[in-house]
Design a protein around this motif. Structure first.
Motif, PDB file in Angstrom:
ATOM      1  N   ALA A 135       0.823  -1.212   0.000  1.00  0.00           N
ATOM      2  CA  ALA A 135       0.000   0.000   0.000  1.00  0.00           C
ATOM      3  C   ALA A 135       0.854   1.258   0.000  1.00  0.00           C
ATOM      4  N   HIS A 136       1.989   1.208   0.677  1.00  0.00           N
ATOM      5  CA  HIS A 136       2.867   2.379   0.770  1.00  0.00           C
ATOM      6  C   HIS A 136       3.497   2.731  -0.570  1.00  0.00           C
ATOM      7  N   ALA A 137       3.483   1.761  -1.525  1.00  0.00           N
ATOM      8  CA  ALA A 137       4.144   1.966  -2.809  1.00  0.00           C
ATOM      9  C   ALA A 137       3.167   2.162  -3.949  1.00  0.00           C
ATOM     10  N   THR A 138       1.885   2.240  -3.668  1.00  0.00           N
ATOM     11  CA  THR A 138       0.874   2.426  -4.715  1.00  0.00           C
ATOM     12  C   THR A 138       0.097   3.703  -4.475  1.00  0.00           C
ATOM     13  N   ALA A 139      -0.374   4.298  -5.558  1.00  0.00           N
ATOM     14  CA  ALA A 139      -1.149   5.533  -5.432  1.00  0.00           C
ATOM     15  C   ALA A 139      -2.457   5.281  -4.696  1.00  0.00           C
ATOM     16  N   PHE A 140      -3.155   4.179  -5.029  1.00  0.00           N
ATOM     17  CA  PHE A 140      -4.437   3.948  -4.357  1.00  0.00           C
ATOM     18  C   PHE A 140      -4.231   3.567  -2.891  1.00  0.00           C
ATOM     19  N   GLY A 141      -3.101   2.902  -2.573  1.00  0.00           N
ATOM     20  CA  GLY A 141      -2.817   2.591  -1.178  1.00  0.00           C
ATOM     21  C   GLY A 141      -2.607   3.855  -0.363  1.00  0.00           C
ATOM     22  N   LYS A 142      -1.826   4.788  -0.885  1.00  0.00           N
ATOM     23  CA  LYS A 142      -1.607   6.058  -0.182  1.00  0.00           C
ATOM     24  C   LYS A 142      -2.913   6.826  -0.026  1.00  0.00           C
ATOM     25  N   CYS A 143      -3.724   6.772  -1.078  1.00  0.00           N
ATOM     26  CA  CYS A 143      -5.017   7.444  -1.064  1.00  0.00           C
ATOM     27  C   CYS A 143      -5.842   6.975   0.137  1.00  0.00           C
ATOM     28  N   ILE A 144      -5.913   5.668   0.322  1.00  0.00           N
ATOM     29  CA  ILE A 144      -6.718   5.113   1.398  1.00  0.00           C
ATOM     30  C   ILE A 144      -6.061   5.357   2.755  1.00  0.00           C
ATOM     31  N   LEU A 145      -4.754   5.194   2.842  1.00  0.00           N
ATOM     32  CA  LEU A 145      -4.065   5.463   4.105  1.00  0.00           C
ATOM     33  C   LEU A 145      -4.300   6.899   4.548  1.00  0.00           C
ATOM     34  N   SER A 146      -4.333   7.826   3.606  1.00  0.00           N
ATOM     35  CA  SER A 146      -4.567   9.224   3.934  1.00  0.00           C
ATOM     36  C   SER A 146      -5.965   9.445   4.505  1.00  0.00           C
ATOM     37  N   GLU A 177       4.296   9.575   6.010  1.00  0.00           N
ATOM     38  CA  GLU A 177       3.278  10.395   6.680  1.00  0.00           C
ATOM     39  C   GLU A 177       3.204  11.786   6.059  1.00  0.00           C
ATOM     40  N   GLN A 178       4.329  12.333   5.667  1.00  0.00           N
ATOM     41  CA  GLN A 178       4.327  13.652   5.024  1.00  0.00           C
ATOM     42  C   GLN A 178       3.583  13.608   3.692  1.00  0.00           C
ATOM     43  N   ARG A 179       3.704  12.470   2.981  1.00  0.00           N
ATOM     44  CA  ARG A 179       3.022  12.324   1.690  1.00  0.00           C
ATOM     45  C   ARG A 179       1.516  12.098   1.861  1.00  0.00           C
ATOM     46  N   LEU A 180       1.101  11.752   3.090  1.00  0.00           N
ATOM     47  CA  LEU A 180      -0.308  11.441   3.337  1.00  0.00           C
ATOM     48  C   LEU A 180      -1.046  12.611   3.962  1.00  0.00           C
ATOM     49  N   ALA A 181      -0.596  13.810   3.692  1.00  0.00           N
ATOM     50  CA  ALA A 181      -1.214  14.999   4.274  1.00  0.00           C
ATOM     51  C   ALA A 181      -2.716  15.013   3.990  1.00  0.00           C
ATOM     52  N   PRO A 182      -3.549  15.248   5.015  1.00  0.00           N
ATOM     53  CA  PRO A 182      -5.003  15.252   4.809  1.00  0.00           C
ATOM     54  C   PRO A 182      -5.438  16.381   3.887  1.00  0.00           C
ATOM     55  N   GLY A 183      -6.552  16.168   3.189  1.00  0.00           N
ATOM     56  CA  GLY A 183      -7.089  17.206   2.319  1.00  0.00           C
ATOM     57  C   GLY A 183      -6.635  17.098   0.878  1.00  0.00           C
ATOM     58  N   ARG A 184      -5.643  16.258   0.592  1.00  0.00           N
ATOM     59  CA  ARG A 184      -5.199  16.104  -0.796  1.00  0.00           C
ATOM     60  C   ARG A 184      -6.254  15.367  -1.597  1.00  0.00           C
ATOM     61  N   ASP A 185      -6.354  15.705  -2.871  1.00  0.00           N
ATOM     62  CA  ASP A 185      -7.344  15.042  -3.720  1.00  0.00           C
ATOM     63  C   ASP A 185      -6.704  14.243  -4.846  1.00  0.00           C
ATOM     64  N   VAL A 186      -5.371  14.101  -4.804  1.00  0.00           N
ATOM     65  CA  VAL A 186      -4.684  13.264  -5.785  1.00  0.00           C
ATOM     66  C   VAL A 186      -3.405  12.709  -5.153  1.00  0.00           C
ATOM     67  N   PHE A 187      -3.137  11.442  -5.413  1.00  0.00           N
ATOM     68  CA  PHE A 187      -1.940  10.785  -4.900  1.00  0.00           C
ATOM     69  C   PHE A 187      -1.268  10.057  -6.056  1.00  0.00           C
ATOM     70  N   ASP A 188       0.039   9.826  -5.913  1.00  0.00           N
ATOM     71  CA  ASP A 188       0.724   9.197  -7.033  1.00  0.00           C
ATOM     72  C   ASP A 188       1.743   8.170  -6.579  1.00  0.00           C
ATOM     73  N   ASP A 189       2.183   7.410  -7.532  1.00  0.00           N
ATOM     74  CA  ASP A 189       3.259   6.425  -7.373  1.00  0.00           C
ATOM     75  C   ASP A 189       4.100   6.551  -8.638  1.00  0.00           C
ATOM     76  N   ARG A 190       5.303   7.055  -8.471  1.00  0.00           N
ATOM     77  CA  ARG A 190       6.196   7.246  -9.615  1.00  0.00           C
ATOM     78  C   ARG A 190       7.302   6.200  -9.552  1.00  0.00           C
ATOM     79  N   GLU A 191       7.021   5.068 -10.143  1.00  0.00           N
ATOM     80  CA  GLU A 191       7.953   3.938 -10.182  1.00  0.00           C
ATOM     81  C   GLU A 191       8.288   3.417  -8.791  1.00  0.00           C
ATOM     82  N   GLU A 192       7.404   3.604  -7.831  1.00  0.00           N
ATOM     83  CA  GLU A 192       7.641   3.121  -6.472  1.00  0.00           C
ATOM     84  C   GLU A 192       7.257   1.650  -6.327  1.00  0.00           C
ATOM     85  N   TYR A 193       6.307   1.204  -7.118  1.00  0.00           N
ATOM     86  CA  TYR A 193       5.898  -0.198  -7.078  1.00  0.00           C
ATOM     87  C   TYR A 193       6.614  -1.018  -8.141  1.00  0.00           C
ATOM     88  N   LEU A 194       6.730  -0.437  -9.342  1.00  0.00           N
ATOM     89  CA  LEU A 194       7.340  -1.155 -10.461  1.00  0.00           C
ATOM     90  C   LEU A 194       8.064  -0.159 -11.357  1.00  0.00           C
TER      91      LEU A 194
END
Length: 247
Positions: A135-146, A177-194
């Motif tokens: 989850a920490h390496a995917t955009a949708f995982g970060k989205c949900i963690l946030s 945690e810094q990347r999961l700042a509340p209130g964001r409406d878009v999250f990304d994964d730039r080659e973090e998973y693959l």
């Protein structure tokens, strides 16, 4: 003259018993159920015993009620109904952004990938590591963690190690945690998973629901998709309404 379909009488009787149990407002005894469906009492006992053994009914002191297996089937059926409304939305995102589309939800303390819509022109990512481990390496995982409250997020991260998947994977909880700042409406994964693959996601917000819709694309196309996440935001709102209607 065409003959009718071949029916299995024992299956019909079992289904009639399930209907009789489900229609009652309280647990029903074997005698009550036998009268309700017009079966001999010994036959009723045999069928009830089988249905209890398989988990479709529960036997209580004062009668029979629906079992956990039937309740689970009902819940899965409800989810399938919602997904039938959500899939066209996901197909539209896939076609507009030219990338495979992913729907994920937070359920019972875990992040689950519920559906993927892809095509030969927009192939899905090779999920070589399970979603629950990445989850920490995917955009949708970060989205949900946030979207989790602080306690739920701490609990999740305490049970899931920040595995190093690529040289770009975030493995420091403080940085994550810094990347999961509340209130964001878009999250990304730039080659973090693959390596070679990027992903952009938008949160799905509805009462009692924490989810995300994401699209995966070649890393070289990241900037163009991330620059205008409007299609993802629009889809997230439509999906939230679909779940609200289906709940």
């Amino acid at each position: 003259m065409a003959s009718g379909p071949t029916l299995i009488a024992s299956v019909q009787r079992a289904l009639h018993l399930l209907d009789a149990v489900a229609s009652g407002e309280r647990p029903a005894t074997a005698k009550e159920l036998a009268r309700a469906v017009g079966l001999p009492l010994p036959t009723t006992y045999h069928l009830l015993r089988t249905l209890v053994h398989e988990g479709y009914l529960r036997k209580l002191e004062d009668g029979y009620t629906l079992g956990e297996r039937l309740t689970a089937l009902t819940q899965r059926g409800s989810m399938l109904t919602v997904l039938s409304r959500v899939r066209p939305i996901m197909r539209a995102v896939r076609d507009e952004l030219r990338g495979a589309c992913y729907l994920s939800l937070y359920s019972h303390g875990e992040i689950k990938l519920v559906d993927i819509v892809d095509s030969p022109e927009a192939p899905r990512v090779d999920l070589w590591v399970g979603v629950h481990e990445a989850a920490h390496a995917t955009a949708f995982g970060k989205c949900i963690l946030s979207g989790l409250d602080a306690e739920a997020r701490r609990d999740y991260l305490s049970r899931h190690r920040l595995t190093d998947l690529t040289p770009y994977t975030i493995t420091d909880v403080r940085v994550l945690e810094q990347r999961l700042a509340p209130g964001r409406d878009v999250f990304d994964d730039r080659e973090e998973y693959l390596l070679g693959t990027a992903c952009v996601a938008s949160p799905i917000r509805a009462p009692g629901l924490i989810g995300a819709i994401a699209v995966s694309i070649p890393a070289r196309r990241y900037a163009s998709v991330a620059a205008d996440p409007t299609p993802l935001h629009r889809a997230a709102r439509r999906i939230a309404r679909a779940f609200a209607i289906g709940s």
